[in-house]
Design a protein around this motif. Structure first.
Motif, PDB file in Angstrom:
ATOM      1  N   ARG A 141      -6.314  14.384  -1.432  1.00  0.00           N
ATOM      2  CA  ARG A 141      -5.950  13.492  -0.327  1.00  0.00           C
ATOM      3  C   ARG A 141      -4.452  13.541  -0.038  1.00  0.00           C
ATOM      4  O   ARG A 141      -4.036  13.590   1.113  1.00  0.00           O
ATOM      5  N   TYR A 142      -3.638  13.541  -1.071  1.00  0.00           N
ATOM      6  CA  TYR A 142      -2.193  13.474  -0.881  1.00  0.00           C
ATOM      7  C   TYR A 142      -1.538  14.836  -0.691  1.00  0.00           C
ATOM      8  O   TYR A 142      -0.546  14.956   0.033  1.00  0.00           O
ATOM      9  N   PHE A 143      -2.097  15.862  -1.341  1.00  0.00           N
ATOM     10  CA  PHE A 143      -1.417  17.157  -1.363  1.00  0.00           C
ATOM     11  C   PHE A 143      -2.265  18.330  -0.873  1.00  0.00           C
ATOM     12  O   PHE A 143      -1.755  19.446  -0.764  1.00  0.00           O
ATOM     13  N   LEU A 197       0.007  20.771  -4.237  1.00  0.00           N
ATOM     14  CA  LEU A 197       0.724  20.004  -5.253  1.00  0.00           C
ATOM     15  C   LEU A 197       1.894  20.817  -5.807  1.00  0.00           C
ATOM     16  O   LEU A 197       2.991  20.284  -6.020  1.00  0.00           O
ATOM     17  N   LEU A 227      -7.359  12.050  -5.454  1.00  0.00           N
ATOM     18  CA  LEU A 227      -6.111  11.748  -4.767  1.00  0.00           C
ATOM     19  C   LEU A 227      -5.223  12.986  -4.632  1.00  0.00           C
ATOM     20  O   LEU A 227      -4.371  13.045  -3.739  1.00  0.00           O
ATOM     21  N   ARG A 234       0.832  -1.203   0.000  1.00  0.00           N
ATOM     22  CA  ARG A 234       0.000   0.000   0.000  1.00  0.00           C
ATOM     23  C   ARG A 234       0.865   1.251   0.000  1.00  0.00           C
ATOM     24  O   ARG A 234       0.592   2.211  -0.729  1.00  0.00           O
ATOM     25  N   ARG A 235       1.941   1.232   0.803  1.00  0.00           N
ATOM     26  CA  ARG A 235       2.823   2.392   0.847  1.00  0.00           C
ATOM     27  C   ARG A 235       3.534   2.576  -0.486  1.00  0.00           C
ATOM     28  O   ARG A 235       3.689   3.693  -0.967  1.00  0.00           O
ATOM     29  N   ARG A 291       1.129   4.124  -2.876  1.00  0.00           N
ATOM     30  CA  ARG A 291       0.932   5.539  -2.601  1.00  0.00           C
ATOM     31  C   ARG A 291       2.126   6.360  -3.108  1.00  0.00           C
ATOM     32  O   ARG A 291       1.942   7.409  -3.712  1.00  0.00           O
ATOM     33  N   GLU A 292       3.337   5.870  -2.847  1.00  0.00           N
ATOM     34  CA  GLU A 292       4.522   6.592  -3.293  1.00  0.00           C
ATOM     35  C   GLU A 292       4.582   6.663  -4.814  1.00  0.00           C
ATOM     36  O   GLU A 292       4.942   7.695  -5.379  1.00  0.00           O
ATOM     37  N   THR A 328       1.989   6.542  -6.849  1.00  0.00           N
ATOM     38  CA  THR A 328       0.928   7.437  -7.288  1.00  0.00           C
ATOM     39  C   THR A 328       1.325   8.894  -7.084  1.00  0.00           C
ATOM     40  O   THR A 328       1.111   9.740  -7.963  1.00  0.00           O
ATOM     41  N   ALA A 329       1.900   9.192  -5.925  1.00  0.00           N
ATOM     42  CA  ALA A 329       2.336  10.556  -5.650  1.00  0.00           C
ATOM     43  C   ALA A 329       3.401  10.992  -6.644  1.00  0.00           C
ATOM     44  O   ALA A 329       3.383  12.133  -7.138  1.00  0.00           O
TER      45      ALA A 329
END
Length: 211
Positions: free
Chosen positions: A58-60, A66, A55, A13-14, A17-18, A20-21
């Motif tokens: 969610r991430y940024f 971003l 996302l 999962r990590r 995520r990395e 995707t980011a």
């Protein structure tokens, strides 16, 4: 946390995520560079990364966050630009290699730099972030190398190396962006300026110049 846990590889999962980011950062850099911050949309950026638009929030925390993350990665790339050969016994050459590497890196990142600096004029958070990122990325690596040369007796013991490193770091960005990108100064002329600066600073820092 014990050593065994600390050495465990990141979970799937990590890793996802990395990945995707990273894809979002790549896409954001491309879209921002092409369209500018205001015209760029999160939908377009997400499509370029092949992920869900939600996302980005969610991430940024949104489009502004971003952009700050893109600046952070710019800073990491700046630090990698300091990966030069080990310091030798030539102070002038050391300064010259640093300036050349940073001027070239600034040129390579010119499109996103235009966007960030334009945004910095109207967004104090971006301005502060960009200034801090450049300082933290360029100054420490040069300062460390200068201190190594001072320990070898190649630099005067009383030289103010933190300010010298800060000045050279700022100058390298000014040459790489303002002179080459904004003013379209001839690269050959910039090379001559860099060589002259390296020679002059090296002479000023040498112990003989202060004896």
């Amino acid at each position: 946390m014990d050593d065994e846990t600390a050495d465990c590889p990141p979970s799937p999962r990590r890793r996802d995520r990395e990945a995707t980011a990273a894809a979002l950062l790549d896409s954001a850099k491309a879209v921002f560079s092409e369209r500018g911050f205001d015209a760029a949309t999160t939908r377009e950026i997400a499509a370029g990364a092949g992920v869900n638009e939600q996302l980005i929030q969610r991430y940024f925390g949104g489009k502004s966050g971003l952009l700050l993350a893109v600046v952070d990665r710019y800073g990491r790339e700046e630090g990698q630009g300091c990966h030069l050969p080990p310091p030798g016994d030539d102070l002038e050459g050391e300064i010259l290699r640093f300036l050349e590497a940073q001027v070239e890196h600034t040129w390579k990142c010119r499109d996103i730099s235009k966007v960030v600096l334009d945004r910095a004029l109207v967004d104090p958070e971006v301005a502060e972030h960009m200034g801090r990122t450049l300082t933290e990325a360029r100054v420490p690596c040069l300062l460390d190398r200068l201190e190594t040369l001072r320990a070898r007796g190649l630099i005067d013991a009383d030289a103010d190396l933190p300010n010298v490193a800060a000045g050279l770091a700022s100058f390298s960005f000014a040459l790489g962006f303002m002179d080459r990108v904004v003013f379209a100064r001839d690269p050959g002329r910039l090379c001559a300026i860099v060589r002259s600066l390296a020679q002059t600073v090296a002479r000023g820092l040498s112990p003989q110049s202060r004896s």
